[in-house]
Design an enzyme around this catalytic site. Structure first.
Site, mmCIF file in Angstrom:
data_model
loop_
_atom_site.group_PDB
_atom_site.id
_atom_site.type_symbol
_atom_site.label_atom_id
_atom_site.label_comp_id
_atom_site.label_asym_id
_atom_site.label_seq_id
_atom_site.Cartn_x
_atom_site.Cartn_y
_atom_site.Cartn_z
ATOM 1 C CB ALA A 239 -1.185 -0.112 1.316
ATOM 2 C CG ASP A 240 5.372 2.958 0.827
ATOM 3 O OD1 ASP A 240 5.563 3.581 1.795
ATOM 4 O OD2 ASP A 240 5.990 3.416 -0.106
ATOM 5 C CB ILE A 241 2.145 6.470 -1.983
ATOM 6 C CG1 ILE A 241 0.943 6.239 -1.620
ATOM 7 C CG2 ILE A 241 2.235 7.291 -3.403
ATOM 8 C CD1 ILE A 241 0.219 7.518 -0.898
#
Length: 293
Positions: A239-241
């Site tokens: 989920a890390d941008i």
């Protein structure tokens, strides 16, 4: 002064580059050093870590105005991952789609935050804000409630944060909800309901199961704590941008990759997913400094 020699490759200048993103770090790029805030028992001390070797033959000098023991040296070895060889990691990725990134950033270790509580607070503060503002908020938090020694800032302790009012945190331009997460979690630690430093003995799965019960701590926060607090080698925060953007750039995509795509790609990167995460972040971070080969 204490001297340390480790197995290469290990690129300390890359370490300093990445650490320098955080405004709380006291770094001298010309001297190739960083000043680390630690505790000897209950006494705060500052130890300067200075690189004197090269990527292939890494050496370091540890100096302080205070006495320090083997315990503090072991803590520095843990923080800078001096006892973890990077050769098996680079060999593993040499035949993957990340090969060029690993070649460009050869010898970049997974460096930990200086303390597990600091890491947890940082993870909570960094939730759902851009990186630059996240570091600004963390700096405000530490400058407001921590203390300075020899030009180096120490984070407040959980028992100190536990005594704060929510308004003390919202005054730093953080949301009421984030203030509650910070103070309530610190109270759990201070009161012994969350024995934070016992996490070292637990598996990734056990830690995730235990921590997500706490309000304000979700999978992203736990993954980052496992990565940068505990140095676990096989974490990939999907989920890390930043990771999404790095893969978008690497793959030449018009849009960010889907979760299914990322899960498919990262299969060949195990059991070193944490290093895949680190090197993907490095691939989109600002690059500077002449590196010592």
């Amino acid at each position: 002064m204490t001297k340390i020699s480790i197995e290469g490759p290990y690129q300390f200048d890359r370490v300093l580059q990445r650490l320098s993103i955080d405004p709380l770090m006291v770094i001298d790029h010309a001297e190739r050093s960083v000043r680390v805030p630690l505790y000897r028992e209950e006494t705060p001390i500052v130890i300067k870590v200075k690189a004197t070797g090269t990527t292939n033959h890494p050496e370091f000098e540890l100096t302080s105005s205070s006495d320090f023991s083997e315990k503090e040296i072991d803590k520095l070895k843990e923080i800078f991952q001096w006892d973890k060889s990077l050769k098996p990691v680079s060999d593993h990725f040499s035949s993957t789609v990340l090969a060029d990134i690993f070649k460009e950033h050869k010898g970049t270790p997974l460096v930990l935050d200086f303390d597990l509580y600091h890491c947890l607070m940082k993870c909570i503060i960094h939730q759902q804000v851009n990186m630059k503002f996240a570091h600004t908020l963390t700096q405000r938090f530490v400058h407001s409630f921590g203390f300075e020694l020899e030009g180096v800032w120490f984070y407040p302790k959980p028992e100190d944060v536990a005594k704060l009012d929510y308004e003390d945190i919202t005054a730093l331009k953080m949301s009421r909800r984030k203030a509650e997460y910070i103070i309530d979690t610190s109270r759990l630690i201070a009161e012994g309901e969350l024995p934070l430093y016992n996490l070292y003995q637990k598996s990734d799965e056990e830690i995730l199961k235990e921590l997500i019960k706490i309000r304000g701590i979700g999978p992203w926060t736990v993954q980052n704590l496992l990565l940068f607090g505990l140095g676990r080698p096989n974490l990939f925060p999907i989920a890390d941008i930043g990771i999404q953007n790095a893969l978008k750039k690497l793959k030449g995509l018009d849009e960010k990759p889907t979760i299914l795509q990322m899960q498919e790609w990262n299969k060949e990167w195990e059991p070193y997913l944490s290093y895949a995460s680190l090197y993907l972040w490095r691939s989109i971070e600002p690059q500077h400094e002449e590196l010592v080969k």
